[in-house]
Design a protein around this motif. Sequence first.
Motif, PDB file in Angstrom:
ATOM      1  N   VAL A 124     -33.167  66.024  29.635  1.00 25.42           N
ATOM      2  CA  VAL A 124     -33.498  66.732  30.876  1.00 25.42           C
ATOM      3  C   VAL A 124     -33.398  65.775  32.059  1.00 25.42           C
ATOM      4  CG1 VAL A 124     -35.002  68.315  29.623  1.00 25.42           C
ATOM      5  CG2 VAL A 124     -35.997  66.278  30.713  1.00 25.42           C
ATOM      6  N   GLN A 125     -33.704  66.277  33.248  1.00 26.55           N
ATOM      7  CA  GLN A 125     -33.765  65.479  34.467  1.00 26.55           C
ATOM      8  C   GLN A 125     -34.976  65.911  35.294  1.00 26.55           C
ATOM      9  OE1 GLN A 125     -29.789  65.677  36.304  1.00 26.55           O
ATOM     10  NE2 GLN A 125     -29.528  63.511  35.832  1.00 26.55           N
ATOM     11  N   PRO A 126     -35.295  65.183  36.366  1.00 24.80           N
ATOM     12  CA  PRO A 126     -36.512  65.484  37.129  1.00 24.80           C
ATOM     13  C   PRO A 126     -36.569  66.935  37.632  1.00 24.80           C
ATOM     14  CG  PRO A 126     -35.709  63.322  37.730  1.00 24.80           C
ATOM     15  CD  PRO A 126     -34.657  63.929  36.850  1.00 24.80           C
ATOM     16  N   PRO A 127     -37.768  67.514  37.629  1.00 21.26           N
ATOM     17  CA  PRO A 127     -37.950  68.943  37.925  1.00 21.26           C
ATOM     18  C   PRO A 127     -38.060  69.262  39.409  1.00 21.26           C
ATOM     19  CG  PRO A 127     -40.036  67.986  37.267  1.00 21.26           C
ATOM     20  CD  PRO A 127     -39.028  66.881  37.156  1.00 21.26           C
ATOM     21  N   ALA A 132     -36.626  73.702  44.991  1.00 24.80           N
ATOM     22  CA  ALA A 132     -35.337  74.178  45.499  1.00 24.80           C
ATOM     23  C   ALA A 132     -35.320  75.700  45.602  1.00 24.80           C
ATOM     24  CB  ALA A 132     -34.206  73.685  44.603  1.00 24.80           C
ATOM     25  N   ALA A 133     -35.810  76.380  44.573  1.00 30.00           N
ATOM     26  CA  ALA A 133     -35.815  77.849  44.585  1.00 30.00           C
ATOM     27  C   ALA A 133     -36.647  78.385  45.747  1.00 30.00           C
ATOM     28  CB  ALA A 133     -36.348  78.378  43.263  1.00 30.00           C
ATOM     29  N   TRP A 134     -37.792  77.752  46.009  1.00 27.28           N
ATOM     30  CA  TRP A 134     -38.641  78.210  47.107  1.00 27.28           C
ATOM     31  C   TRP A 134     -37.964  77.990  48.452  1.00 27.28           C
ATOM     32  CZ3 TRP A 134     -42.047  81.568  48.152  1.00 27.28           C
ATOM     33  CH2 TRP A 134     -42.828  81.485  49.315  1.00 27.28           C
ATOM     34  N   LEU A 135     -37.330  76.835  48.620  1.00 27.26           N
ATOM     35  CA  LEU A 135     -36.650  76.564  49.882  1.00 27.26           C
ATOM     36  C   LEU A 135     -35.459  77.501  50.085  1.00 27.26           C
ATOM     37  CD1 LEU A 135     -36.727  72.654  50.021  1.00 27.26           C
ATOM     38  CD2 LEU A 135     -38.307  74.286  51.060  1.00 27.26           C
ATOM     39  N   VAL A 263     -45.050  68.707  43.082  1.00 26.27           N
ATOM     40  CA  VAL A 263     -44.556  69.438  44.251  1.00 26.27           C
ATOM     41  C   VAL A 263     -43.929  70.753  43.827  1.00 26.27           C
ATOM     42  CG1 VAL A 263     -42.901  69.362  46.153  1.00 26.27           C
ATOM     43  CG2 VAL A 263     -44.253  67.345  45.622  1.00 26.27           C
ATOM     44  N   SER A 264     -43.178  70.727  42.736  1.00 23.41           N
ATOM     45  CA  SER A 264     -42.563  71.967  42.256  1.00 23.41           C
ATOM     46  C   SER A 264     -43.600  72.930  41.711  1.00 23.41           C
ATOM     47  CB  SER A 264     -41.510  71.647  41.184  1.00 23.41           C
ATOM     48  OG  SER A 264     -40.284  71.272  41.776  1.00 23.41           O
ATOM     49  N   GLU A 265     -44.698  72.415  41.170  1.00 27.30           N
ATOM     50  CA  GLU A 265     -45.769  73.298  40.704  1.00 27.30           C
ATOM     51  C   GLU A 265     -46.415  74.020  41.884  1.00 27.30           C
ATOM     52  OE1 GLU A 265     -47.218  75.199  37.668  1.00 27.30           O
ATOM     53  OE2 GLU A 265     -46.294  73.283  37.155  1.00 27.30           O
ATOM     54  N   HIS A 266     -46.597  73.317  43.007  1.00 23.09           N
ATOM     55  CA  HIS A 266     -47.089  73.987  44.216  1.00 23.09           C
ATOM     56  C   HIS A 266     -46.090  75.053  44.675  1.00 23.09           C
ATOM     57  CE1 HIS A 266     -50.740  71.770  45.025  1.00 23.09           C
ATOM     58  NE2 HIS A 266     -50.113  70.606  44.962  1.00 23.09           N
ATOM     59  N   ALA A 267     -44.812  74.719  44.627  1.00 22.90           N
ATOM     60  CA  ALA A 267     -43.794  75.708  44.995  1.00 22.90           C
ATOM     61  C   ALA A 267     -43.820  76.890  44.038  1.00 22.90           C
ATOM     62  CB  ALA A 267     -42.407  75.056  44.996  1.00 22.90           C
ATOM     63  N   HIS A 282     -50.835  77.768  38.575  1.00 23.64           N
ATOM     64  CA  HIS A 282     -49.921  76.719  39.005  1.00 23.64           C
ATOM     65  C   HIS A 282     -50.617  75.729  39.947  1.00 23.64           C
ATOM     66  CE1 HIS A 282     -46.765  78.897  37.018  1.00 23.64           C
ATOM     67  NE2 HIS A 282     -47.044  79.975  37.723  1.00 23.64           N
ATOM     68  N   GLU A 283     -51.458  76.233  40.837  1.00 20.95           N
ATOM     69  CA  GLU A 283     -52.199  75.337  41.717  1.00 20.95           C
ATOM     70  C   GLU A 283     -53.159  74.470  40.903  1.00 20.95           C
ATOM     71  OE1 GLU A 283     -51.559  74.665  44.611  1.00 20.95           O
ATOM     72  OE2 GLU A 283     -50.659  76.374  45.624  1.00 20.95           O
ATOM     73  N   ALA A 284     -53.781  75.073  39.883  1.00 21.77           N
ATOM     74  CA  ALA A 284     -54.697  74.305  39.049  1.00 21.77           C
ATOM     75  C   ALA A 284     -53.946  73.224  38.280  1.00 21.77           C
ATOM     76  CB  ALA A 284     -55.430  75.239  38.089  1.00 21.77           C
ATOM     77  N   ARG A 285     -52.769  73.571  37.773  1.00 24.50           N
ATOM     78  CA  ARG A 285     -51.997  72.574  37.033  1.00 24.50           C
ATOM     79  C   ARG A 285     -51.519  71.464  37.965  1.00 24.50           C
ATOM     80  NH1 ARG A 285     -47.806  74.499  32.565  1.00 24.50           N
ATOM     81  NH2 ARG A 285     -46.623  75.392  34.307  1.00 24.50           N
ATOM     82  N   ALA A 286     -51.136  71.814  39.181  1.00 24.33           N
ATOM     83  CA  ALA A 286     -50.730  70.793  40.144  1.00 24.33           C
ATOM     84  C   ALA A 286     -51.867  69.816  40.407  1.00 24.33           C
ATOM     85  CB  ALA A 286     -50.277  71.443  41.444  1.00 24.33           C
TER      86      ALA A 286
END
Length: 462
Positions: A124-127, A132-135, A263-267, A282-286
């Motif tokens: 894999v590579q960094p998440p 990106a999807a949110w932006l 950052v992606s978890e917040h997104a 997701h916010e809790a996991r972030a």
Amino acid sequence: MTTLLTTPVPAATGDLTLRRGAARVLLTNWTGASTIPSRGLYPHQWSWDSAFIAIGLRHLSVRRAQRELESLLGAQWADGRVPHIVFNPAVPLDAYFPSPDFWRSSRAGAAAGSPAGTETSGIVQPPVHALAAWLVHLADPDTSRRRGFLKRVYGALTAWHDYLTGPRDLGGGRLASVVHPWEAGMDNSPCWDKPLERVEPMTPGSYRRADLDHGQPAERPTDLDYGRYVRLAADYRDAGYTDARGSHAFAIEDPCVNALLIVSEHALARIAAEAGADPARHEARAERLKAALVERLWSPTAGMFLCHDVVGGGLIAERSVAGLVPLVVPGLPPHIVRALIATATGDGFRLGEVPMAPSYDFSGAAFDASRYWRGPAWFNTNWLLERGLRQYGYGSAADALRGAMLTAAGASGFSEYVDPVTAQARGTRNFGWTAALALDLLATAPVANGETDPGRTEGADT
């Protein structure tokens, strides 16, 4: 037919020329479903490249940016992993190594849920993908909602994060581990030198390096390092791409990987709200990830985050730009933010003095201004630093870095990376994410509905 130019054109002539050049790179590298990083050296689809490319493509065509991410997620494995390469079957096998016949994903990865009809790598590579999807959504929310874009990618992105925080928590400390240097994205970083000493390299005659057909040997990994990369990949393949704790010769908790996951978890929380799901998980996991990042990887002595060697134990003393990237994480303790800024602007990285931050500490014993990830400045890591600086209220420093990146992108022919002092081009030219991130920096349109992008909060408390 795709409609282009969805945001206002910058007024300055130089900006317009740069924008046209960047757009030309992305249009030339487009294959019909995704964007290759470059012609020749990287002829397939790469995972975090596609995420960064989608961030830039949204300023040309929102539909094409959506397609970039959708095509990548279409190759996702059933266990949730998003492979670092999706192979184009039309490309000859000898054009790139390791090629599909090395990875054998559809057979070796069957137990892990590899797609039967698509050949991929098994790592894999960094998440960066949820960010990106949110932006991409923010670039044109009406089109995004009409097409159901976020609803279609939400499940895949959630499964991706579940994989990283589940099977890939190899250290048991609530952080994701990488099991190959290529997974961290910073393939040849000096951070890997000590852990790689445990790995017996493949003999050079057992494979052929295609990268040297397109790149200068002095700018690429050595044969010794490459032999170790191949050994790790072959062992992972032969084990069926399983992620059992204690089964890996190389397992690292990397601060850049985990910062991008946060950052992606917040997104993903914002995507969940749009998709009619619960954002709270997701916010809790972030927040859990951020606490673990600080607890396990912060080094007051180094003044930055360091990599943790899960196999050998302890923090790795080498200081790479990966340890500064957590500036993109919102809500870091103020003393950590101040220390990161001091380190970024100090003798090791000299941000504000040199055009762009190097990938490795200037004063480090392994520093090399030209060799892959051992010193050159990269556009994606500096783009992340620009976001982090702006998030914590260092607007002037962010503006200066933005200007230096744009100048370097145009002057270098959108090169893969540059000399950190002279900004002279290194690596391949017409590189996808360099062009894409230049477009993003040039964009003048405000964020839709007045929202702030995740990781770009202005005036945060420091």
